[in-house]
Design a protein around this motif. Sequence first.
Motif, PDB file in Angstrom:
ATOM      1  N   LEU A   1       0.865  -0.895   0.259  1.00  0.00           N
ATOM      2  CA  LEU A   1       0.030  -0.429  -0.076  1.00  0.00           C
ATOM      3  C   LEU A   1       0.945   1.119   0.100  1.00  0.00           C
ATOM      4  O   LEU A   1       2.037   1.308   0.905  1.00  0.00           O
ATOM      5  CB  LEU A   1      -0.554   0.111   1.720  1.00  0.00           C
ATOM      6  CG  LEU A   1      -1.924  -0.861   1.282  1.00  0.00           C
ATOM      7  CD1 LEU A   1      -1.926  -2.111   0.780  1.00  0.00           C
ATOM      8  CD2 LEU A   1      -2.674  -1.271   2.782  1.00  0.00           C
ATOM      9  N   ARG A   2       0.725   1.903  -1.063  1.00  0.00           N
ATOM     10  CA  ARG A   2       1.011   3.409  -1.199  1.00  0.00           C
ATOM     11  C   ARG A   2       0.160   4.939  -0.819  1.00  0.00           C
ATOM     12  O   ARG A   2       0.214   4.464  -2.331  1.00  0.00           O
ATOM     13  CB  ARG A   2       2.293   3.170  -2.390  1.00  0.00           C
ATOM     14  CG  ARG A   2       2.879   2.073  -2.094  1.00  0.00           C
ATOM     15  CD  ARG A   2       4.546   2.406  -2.699  1.00  0.00           C
ATOM     16  NE  ARG A   2       5.686   1.182  -2.609  1.00  0.00           N
ATOM     17  CZ  ARG A   2       6.942   1.010  -3.518  1.00  0.00           C
ATOM     18  NH1 ARG A   2       6.703   1.436  -4.381  1.00  0.00           N
ATOM     19  NH2 ARG A   2       7.804  -0.085  -2.881  1.00  0.00           N
ATOM     20  N   PRO A   3       0.168   5.536   0.077  1.00  0.00           N
ATOM     21  CA  PRO A   3      -0.306   6.144  -0.219  1.00  0.00           C
ATOM     22  C   PRO A   3       0.216   7.417  -0.965  1.00  0.00           C
ATOM     23  O   PRO A   3       1.284   7.462  -0.034  1.00  0.00           O
ATOM     24  CB  PRO A   3      -1.000   6.311   0.822  1.00  0.00           C
ATOM     25  CG  PRO A   3      -0.385   5.111   2.286  1.00  0.00           C
ATOM     26  CD  PRO A   3       0.355   4.084   1.188  1.00  0.00           C
TER      27      PRO A   3
ATOM     28  N   SER B   1       3.963   3.960  -8.789  1.00  0.00           N
ATOM     29  CA  SER B   1       4.508   5.033  -7.143  1.00  0.00           C
ATOM     30  C   SER B   1       5.187   5.456  -7.641  1.00  0.00           C
ATOM     31  O   SER B   1       5.100   6.815  -6.964  1.00  0.00           O
ATOM     32  CB  SER B   1       4.615   4.048  -6.129  1.00  0.00           C
ATOM     33  OG  SER B   1       6.113   3.264  -6.113  1.00  0.00           O
ATOM     34  N   ASP B   2       6.450   5.665  -8.372  1.00  0.00           N
ATOM     35  CA  ASP B   2       7.031   7.280  -8.361  1.00  0.00           C
ATOM     36  C   ASP B   2       6.798   8.119  -9.074  1.00  0.00           C
ATOM     37  O   ASP B   2       7.055   9.101  -8.525  1.00  0.00           O
ATOM     38  CB  ASP B   2       8.620   6.634  -9.013  1.00  0.00           C
ATOM     39  CG  ASP B   2       9.422   5.504  -7.572  1.00  0.00           C
ATOM     40  OD1 ASP B   2       9.428   4.949  -6.640  1.00  0.00           O
ATOM     41  OD2 ASP B   2      11.242   5.639  -8.062  1.00  0.00           O
ATOM     42  N   GLU B   3       5.948   7.953  -9.923  1.00  0.00           N
ATOM     43  CA  GLU B   3       5.927   9.040 -11.016  1.00  0.00           C
ATOM     44  C   GLU B   3       5.256   9.493  -9.897  1.00  0.00           C
ATOM     45  O   GLU B   3       4.749  10.796  -9.739  1.00  0.00           O
ATOM     46  CB  GLU B   3       5.305   8.030 -11.933  1.00  0.00           C
ATOM     47  CG  GLU B   3       4.329   9.568 -13.365  1.00  0.00           C
ATOM     48  CD  GLU B   3       3.398   9.059 -14.202  1.00  0.00           C
ATOM     49  OE1 GLU B   3       3.571   7.988 -13.903  1.00  0.00           O
ATOM     50  OE2 GLU B   3       3.252  10.474 -14.603  1.00  0.00           O
TER      51      GLU B   3
ATOM     52  N   GLY C   1       3.381  -0.767 -10.685  1.00  0.00           N
ATOM     53  CA  GLY C   1       3.879  -0.787  -9.781  1.00  0.00           C
ATOM     54  C   GLY C   1       4.712   0.411  -8.844  1.00  0.00           C
ATOM     55  O   GLY C   1       3.958   1.099  -8.363  1.00  0.00           O
ATOM     56  N   ASP C   2       6.031  -0.632  -9.275  1.00  0.00           N
ATOM     57  CA  ASP C   2       6.995   0.117  -8.914  1.00  0.00           C
ATOM     58  C   ASP C   2       7.594   1.122  -9.658  1.00  0.00           C
ATOM     59  O   ASP C   2       7.447   2.726  -8.701  1.00  0.00           O
ATOM     60  CB  ASP C   2       8.085  -1.090  -9.531  1.00  0.00           C
ATOM     61  CG  ASP C   2       9.679  -0.218  -8.916  1.00  0.00           C
ATOM     62  OD1 ASP C   2       9.715   0.216  -7.977  1.00  0.00           O
ATOM     63  OD2 ASP C   2      10.201  -0.694  -9.851  1.00  0.00           O
ATOM     64  N   ILE C   3       6.668   1.229 -10.839  1.00  0.00           N
ATOM     65  CA  ILE C   3       7.040   3.099 -11.951  1.00  0.00           C
ATOM     66  C   ILE C   3       5.495   3.385 -11.591  1.00  0.00           C
ATOM     67  O   ILE C   3       6.050   4.839 -11.290  1.00  0.00           O
ATOM     68  CB  ILE C   3       6.947   2.371 -12.718  1.00  0.00           C
ATOM     69  CG1 ILE C   3       7.961   1.846 -13.232  1.00  0.00           C
ATOM     70  CG2 ILE C   3       7.057   3.567 -14.136  1.00  0.00           C
ATOM     71  CD1 ILE C   3       7.957   0.810 -15.523  1.00  0.00           C
TER      72      ILE C   3
END
Length: 371
Positions: free
Chosen positions: A106-108, A253-255, A249-251
């Motif tokens: 989970l990345r808020p 979430s950085d964006e 999701g990795d990409i």
Amino acid sequence: MDKYLIAVLPGDGIGPEVMREGVKTLKLIGERFSHNFELREALVGGGAIDKFGQPLPAESLSLCKDASATLLGAVGGSKWDNLPSSKRPEKALLGLRGELGVFANLRPIKLFKSLISSSPLKRSVIKEGIDILIVRELTGGIYFGHPRGRCDLPDGTVKAINTLSYTEMEIERIFRVAFKLARERSGKLTSVDKANILETSQLWREIGERISKDYPEVKLNHLYVDNCAMQLIKDPHQFDVIVTGNLFGDILSDEAAMLTGSIGMLASASLGKDKKALYEPVHGSAPDIAGKDKANPLAMIMSVALMLRYSFNLYKEAKVIEEAVEEVLNKGYRTQDIKIKGKKPVGTKKMGDLVRKQINLICDKLESRGG
Ligand code: IPM
Ligand code: MG
């Protein structure tokens, strides 16, 4: 007094200095709310390679398996960049995620009002702030698929292979987590894939649609990942909860992190079966600023808040931390990654101290109200 065993893995680069602030904050919460947090520290990443010859020593892993939750700083650094991928510090992270089975990351993505001017996007796009939750599948997909590796070709050149695979079970369980979270928020879930090309994505969509029947309150829509990358910048307000596979999701979430002005602000929770959980900032080990008291400790401190909420159901305590962070930002204090003219620049330690001072103020107020 409640007791909680927590594995503490500071890691490399800025990991130890942000972890110090996270741990001090956790200890303060323990004192103020009478919880007994038992903290045990272990080595992972580059530090573990130097001492034990491997990024995730068995002892560190077994500590995490015994603990009620694991806090991790960051791993990696140029010193270990030339090692083969199976021996790199990052392998510790993947090993931990896989071994703990924490499949839901989970990345808020929350932009605090006082940081609106730190976002590189125009005010007309950001409006009154951003509040998106990315749910990234974390223990499958191309990060873990087999076959993988390198082989020599007859013509003397080399070929490298990674495999993107997802089972029905893996897709179903991440969708269930995402649907439940979406139900608690605005009831909107966007699934991101590349179903125009990939079979795994076609299965992903099919299963998403099937599971959606169990959550009639949630409206599910689908986007291709390239389009989603564009839409996040064009109109981030169309999103509430995003669910996607490991690499996408990795990409994304950085964006999405950049919408909030700095990746130094983002916390994450990785949840699995049997209540296993791992909490870490989204940022990396930032070796260029390590040891200089420049790193932003807020992502780590907010990861502690996520741990209190998701692993221990300590909602009030989590909220106190988050409110303290918001208040310190409102008062104009900024680490260098979120600095703007006219605001008060502070280092890692000072930022941690300010948050704790604010926590004390909030707790005093709660106590005087008898709450
Ligand atoms: C992250 C990081 C990791 C990942 C790296 C460090 C292995 O980028 O947590 O987003 O790719 O998952
Ligand atoms: Mg990443």
